[in-house]
Design a protein around this motif. Structure first.
Motif, PDB file in Angstrom:
ATOM      1  N   LYS A   1       0.842  -1.207   0.000  1.00  0.00           N
ATOM      2  CA  LYS A   1       0.000   0.000   0.000  1.00  0.00           C
ATOM      3  C   LYS A   1       0.873   1.251   0.000  1.00  0.00           C
ATOM      4  O   LYS A   1       0.593   2.223  -0.708  1.00  0.00           O
ATOM      5  N   ARG A   2       1.954   1.238   0.791  1.00  0.00           N
ATOM      6  CA  ARG A   2       2.857   2.392   0.802  1.00  0.00           C
ATOM      7  C   ARG A   2       3.538   2.556  -0.553  1.00  0.00           C
ATOM      8  O   ARG A   2       3.800   3.676  -0.995  1.00  0.00           O
TER       9      ARG A   2
ATOM     10  N   ASN B   1      -6.654 -12.034  -4.856  1.00  0.00           N
ATOM     11  CA  ASN B   1      -7.884 -12.413  -4.151  1.00  0.00           C
ATOM     12  C   ASN B   1      -8.306 -11.351  -3.152  1.00  0.00           C
ATOM     13  O   ASN B   1      -9.050 -11.616  -2.214  1.00  0.00           O
ATOM     14  N   ASP B   2      -7.790 -10.130  -3.367  1.00  0.00           N
ATOM     15  CA  ASP B   2      -8.109  -8.995  -2.493  1.00  0.00           C
ATOM     16  C   ASP B   2      -8.485  -7.821  -3.401  1.00  0.00           C
ATOM     17  O   ASP B   2      -7.613  -7.213  -4.026  1.00  0.00           O
ATOM     18  N   PRO B   3      -9.766  -7.492  -3.528  1.00  0.00           N
ATOM     19  CA  PRO B   3     -10.205  -6.438  -4.455  1.00  0.00           C
ATOM     20  C   PRO B   3      -9.494  -5.104  -4.259  1.00  0.00           C
ATOM     21  O   PRO B   3      -9.206  -4.397  -5.224  1.00  0.00           O
ATOM     22  N   SER B   4      -9.220  -4.733  -3.005  1.00  0.00           N
ATOM     23  CA  SER B   4      -8.572  -3.444  -2.767  1.00  0.00           C
ATOM     24  C   SER B   4      -7.155  -3.430  -3.330  1.00  0.00           C
ATOM     25  O   SER B   4      -6.683  -2.399  -3.830  1.00  0.00           O
ATOM     26  N   LEU B   5      -6.455  -4.565  -3.269  1.00  0.00           N
ATOM     27  CA  LEU B   5      -5.118  -4.649  -3.851  1.00  0.00           C
ATOM     28  C   LEU B   5      -5.179  -4.410  -5.349  1.00  0.00           C
ATOM     29  O   LEU B   5      -4.335  -3.715  -5.916  1.00  0.00           O
ATOM     30  N   GLY B   6      -6.168  -4.997  -6.001  1.00  0.00           N
ATOM     31  CA  GLY B   6      -6.315  -4.811  -7.439  1.00  0.00           C
ATOM     32  C   GLY B   6      -6.545  -3.362  -7.801  1.00  0.00           C
ATOM     33  O   GLY B   6      -5.978  -2.847  -8.767  1.00  0.00           O
TER      34      GLY B   6
ATOM     35  N   TRP C   1      -5.679  -0.691  -5.935  1.00  0.00           N
ATOM     36  CA  TRP C   1      -4.436   0.043  -5.658  1.00  0.00           C
ATOM     37  C   TRP C   1      -3.465  -0.105  -6.822  1.00  0.00           C
ATOM     38  O   TRP C   1      -2.862   0.865  -7.263  1.00  0.00           O
ATOM     39  N   PHE C   2      -3.314  -1.347  -7.282  1.00  0.00           N
ATOM     40  CA  PHE C   2      -2.360  -1.601  -8.360  1.00  0.00           C
ATOM     41  C   PHE C   2      -2.749  -0.841  -9.619  1.00  0.00           C
ATOM     42  O   PHE C   2      -1.907  -0.201 -10.258  1.00  0.00           O
ATOM     43  N   GLU C   3      -4.008  -0.901  -9.981  1.00  0.00           N
ATOM     44  CA  GLU C   3      -4.476  -0.221 -11.192  1.00  0.00           C
ATOM     45  C   GLU C   3      -4.223   1.278 -11.128  1.00  0.00           C
ATOM     46  O   GLU C   3      -3.715   1.887 -12.076  1.00  0.00           O
ATOM     47  N   ASP C   4      -4.556   1.884  -9.990  1.00  0.00           N
ATOM     48  CA  ASP C   4      -4.376   3.331  -9.833  1.00  0.00           C
ATOM     49  C   ASP C   4      -2.899   3.722  -9.874  1.00  0.00           C
ATOM     50  O   ASP C   4      -2.507   4.674 -10.559  1.00  0.00           O
ATOM     51  N   ALA C   5      -2.054   2.994  -9.143  1.00  0.00           N
ATOM     52  CA  ALA C   5      -0.634   3.335  -9.058  1.00  0.00           C
ATOM     53  C   ALA C   5       0.067   3.123 -10.390  1.00  0.00           C
ATOM     54  O   ALA C   5       0.898   3.929 -10.808  1.00  0.00           O
ATOM     55  N   ASP C   6      -0.269   2.049 -11.091  1.00  0.00           N
ATOM     56  CA  ASP C   6       0.382   1.768 -12.364  1.00  0.00           C
ATOM     57  C   ASP C   6       0.024   2.830 -13.392  1.00  0.00           C
ATOM     58  O   ASP C   6       0.850   3.258 -14.186  1.00  0.00           O
TER      59      ASP C   6
END
Length: 317
Positions: A94-95, A119-124, A126-131
């Motif tokens: 997350k950081r 398997n964690d929607p919030s991780l997906g 986060w990844f999409e936004d940061a990338d």
């Protein structure tokens, strides 16, 4: 050759598929990110698959070999293919995506990243936004590459002028050519996963010939190395000030003397390392764009005696 590469891609894809089946069976592993694509452009020169594995907080298994390094790396194998893994706790990931960890999504121009399991929607999310943000941040990436080039140029000049070690100067100048190639790739706005030097030759053929191909071909003399150094200096003269805009913008906004440690803190976690920022500020000071002074600095929390560190002032509006 094409058949060999196709077979290698098939082996890598199978290894990744089998490995991800194992990951899915481990409830402590939340997501996997493939670093670098499995394409002909990339696979022919790779010996392993690179992955980030995002794990639950508090489950990291540390080995003595990890020492005190917060980053944990493992080398695994699947179907005869090695996998280079970085294990990343969820909170640290997350950081990373928020830009508050140095190993964030920098240099997206040189490595595609793909979420291959989650398997964690919030991780997906986060990844999409940061990338997305990382791929758009061309100005920051150009600034990073320019500070690397300035630092390399200064080191090469010191070697030629003082040590007169032609072999070491040659190696350092080759590094400068790679910095130029990286800057040209970033300036083009492309995401490129091949050898950066080859793409640089394509994007800026005349200049890259001068600082790379001619450097390789010419006798290793002080005169020839000096010509390459001068060419890099000319490149910096032409591009550096504009590409250091984030640094100048911050100093201009502050309208005060800014210590180097404070400047480094502001740009922390962006691959703008303190020693590269120092080289860039020294270059800007020589070009009369900054004033250089000193500021007091305590080396420890309990220090009663202060030392001095460089501090810079931009008086332009």
């Amino acid at each position: 050759m094409a058949e060999i590469i196709s077979e290698k891609i098939a082996r890598f894809e199978k290894a990744l598929r089998v490995f991800l089946e194992r990951v899915r069976a481990d409830s402590n592993l939340l997501a996997a990110v493939l670093v670098g694509s499995l394409t002909e452009e990339v696979v022919w020169r790779r010996d392993a698959i690179s992955l980030w594995l995002i794990e639950k907080d508090g489950v990291t298994k540390r080995l003595r070999a990890d020492g005190e390094d917060p980053r944990v790396f493992r080398t695994l194998v699947e179907e005869g293919v090695n996998l280079h893994i970085e294990l990343i706790p969820r909170s640290r990931f997350k950081r990373m995506v928020e830009g508050s960890a140095r190993t964030a999504f920098c240099y997206s121009f040189f490595a595609r990243r793909k979420l291959v399991y989650c398997n964690d929607p919030s991780l997906g999310k986060w990844f999409e936004d940061a990338d997305t943000v990382a791929r758009r941040d061309q100005e920051r990436e150009l600034c990073i590459a320019t500070t690397w080039l300035i630092h390399t140029h200064r080191h090469a000049a010191h070697i030629l002028e003082n040590q007169r070690d032609l072999d070491l100067a040659f190696q350092t100048l080759l590094g400068g050519a790679h910095c130029v190639a990286a800057a040209e790739v970033i300036a083009s706005g492309e995401v490129h996963e091949g050898l950066v030097i080859e793409k640089g030759l394509e994007l800026a053929p005349a200049f890259m010939r001068e600082v790379y191909l001619d450097l390789l071909a010419a006798p290793r003399t002080a005169e020839n190395l000096g010509k390459t150094l001068a060419a890099l200096d000319g490149y910096l003269e032409k591009h550096a000030e504009a590409r250091l805009a984030p640094v100048l913008r911050y100093l201009r906004k502050e309208k005060r003397l800014v210590p180097l440690s404070e400047l480094a803190d502001y740009f922390a976690h962006s691959q703008l390392y303190p020693w590269h920022l120092e080289a860039a500020c020294e270059w800007l000071e020589r070009k009369k764009r900054l004033g250089k002074f000193s500021a007091p600095f305590g080396l420890t929390k309990m220090s009663r005696v202060e030392v001095e560190e460089p501090a810079y002032l931009c008086e332009e509006d």
